[in-house]
Design an enzyme around this catalytic site. Structure first.
Site, PDB file in Angstrom:
ATOM      1  CE  LYS A  66      -4.236  -1.607   2.212  1.00 23.28           C
ATOM      2  NZ  LYS A  66      -5.213  -1.337   3.265  1.00 23.28           N
ATOM      3  CG  ASP A 102      -8.343   0.914   3.637  1.00 21.08           C
ATOM      4  OD1 ASP A 102      -9.144   0.135   3.104  1.00 21.08           O
ATOM      5  OD2 ASP A 102      -7.110   0.774   3.576  1.00 21.08           O
TER       6      ASP A 102
END
Ligand code: ATR
Length: 278
Positions: A66, A102
């Site tokens: 990520k 997220d």
């Protein structure tokens, strides 16, 4: 030919994203497929090339890529920049753009359990890894009275807040022992650490002896769907929120970035819940 989307990470074999996204493409009548690709750090440049050439049309990014993937993109959206990580890549024209869904996904899953005005809330976030950053950013974005991050390694909690608390909001880093003693001050308690995740399902990240009555307690873990932490919180009369909602909403927001179409979140939730055996 249909469009191709996917997930890049390692490991990815147990991911529920393919079944969730493939069903959403079908039910939205979009000609596209979604696959999980197990890739190493050395393969990220090749993934970016496939996105640029049109061999792939968009991907989700998961652990451990990520942060590293950001080096291969042209633009980073503001949320992703604050969180310091990208979980969604979209191609717009010639450019690859990195988003992070997220934090917003987490917020969508929690907001219906909170009072309309969140400005008086005292919030405790347990853990200081990548997931914690997304959750803390969501709370700081929404605006709360006070945000405390408690972590086994206390310095990491302080570092995290230094990085993301850009507007000098009221925050504090502390140890797990300190959080335990002042637990009754918090209206919302969230576990973002990996403690309690399968197979170590009997472990609690923090004792809940001192939990405030009517607190909202959430756990980002979704396997098991009800962690020992949530079971204990429920037994103490708390409102509990499991990690399925965050997983579904982050995926739904990625889907919207790629297609412009809003998928049916309750259908996605059913798919994930069934797969988890709930
Ligand atoms: P993620 O990106 O999913 O948040 P991570 O960056 O590895 O994962 O973060 C894991 C978090 O769980 C960290 O806050 C970690 O605490 P440390 O920073 O002290 O390592 C926490 N964690 C993991 N195992 C733990 C344990 N047994 N007890 C307490 N905290 C734990």
């Amino acid at each position: 030919m249909g469009k191709r989307f996917g997930l890049i990470g390692h490991p990815v074999e147990h991911s529920m994203s393919p079944v969730m996204h493939n069903d959403a493409f079908r039910s939205c009548q979009i000609d596209a497929t979604y696959e999980a690709f197990d890739v190493g750090a050395g393969d990220l440049e090749e993934v970016a090339e496939k996105l640029r050439s049109g061999e792939l049309d968009g991907v989700n990014v998961t652990i451990p890529h990520k942060v590293a993937i950001m080096n291969f993109l042209d633009e980073i959206d503001r949320d992703a920049e604050v969180i310091g990580a990208v979980n969604t890549i979209v191609r717009r024209g010639e450019k690859l753009i990195g988003y992070n869904t997220d934090g917003a996904g987490y917020w969508e899953s929690l907001v219906s359990y909170l009072p309309h005005d969140t400005s008086a809330l005292n919030v405790l976030v347990i853990g200081a890894g990548g997931a914690s950053r997304a959750v803390c950013a969501a709370f700081l974005n929404a605006g709360v009275a006070h945000l405390v991050v408690a972590n086994r390694t206390e310095e990491k909690a302080a570092t995290l807040l230094n990085l993301i608390n850009t507007k000098q909001q009221s925050t504090e880093a502390c140890s797990l022992a300190e959080a335990k003693t002042k637990l009754n001050q918090f209206d919302v308690v969230i576990n973002t650490s990996s403690v309690g995740m399968s197979p170590h399902t009997d472990q609690l990240p923090l004792s809940l002896d001192n939990l405030k009555k009517d607190a909202v307690v959430s756990d980002l873990i979704y396997n098991p769907m009800e962690t020992a932490f949530l079971k204990e919180a429920k037994a103490k009369g708390a409102i509990t929120v499991n990690g399925v909602g965050m997983f579904v909403n982050q995926g739904a927001l990625s889907f919207e970035h790629w297609t412009g179409v809003k998928p049916d979140r309750s259908r996605m939730t059913n798919i994930v819940t069934n797969k988890l055996g709930g």
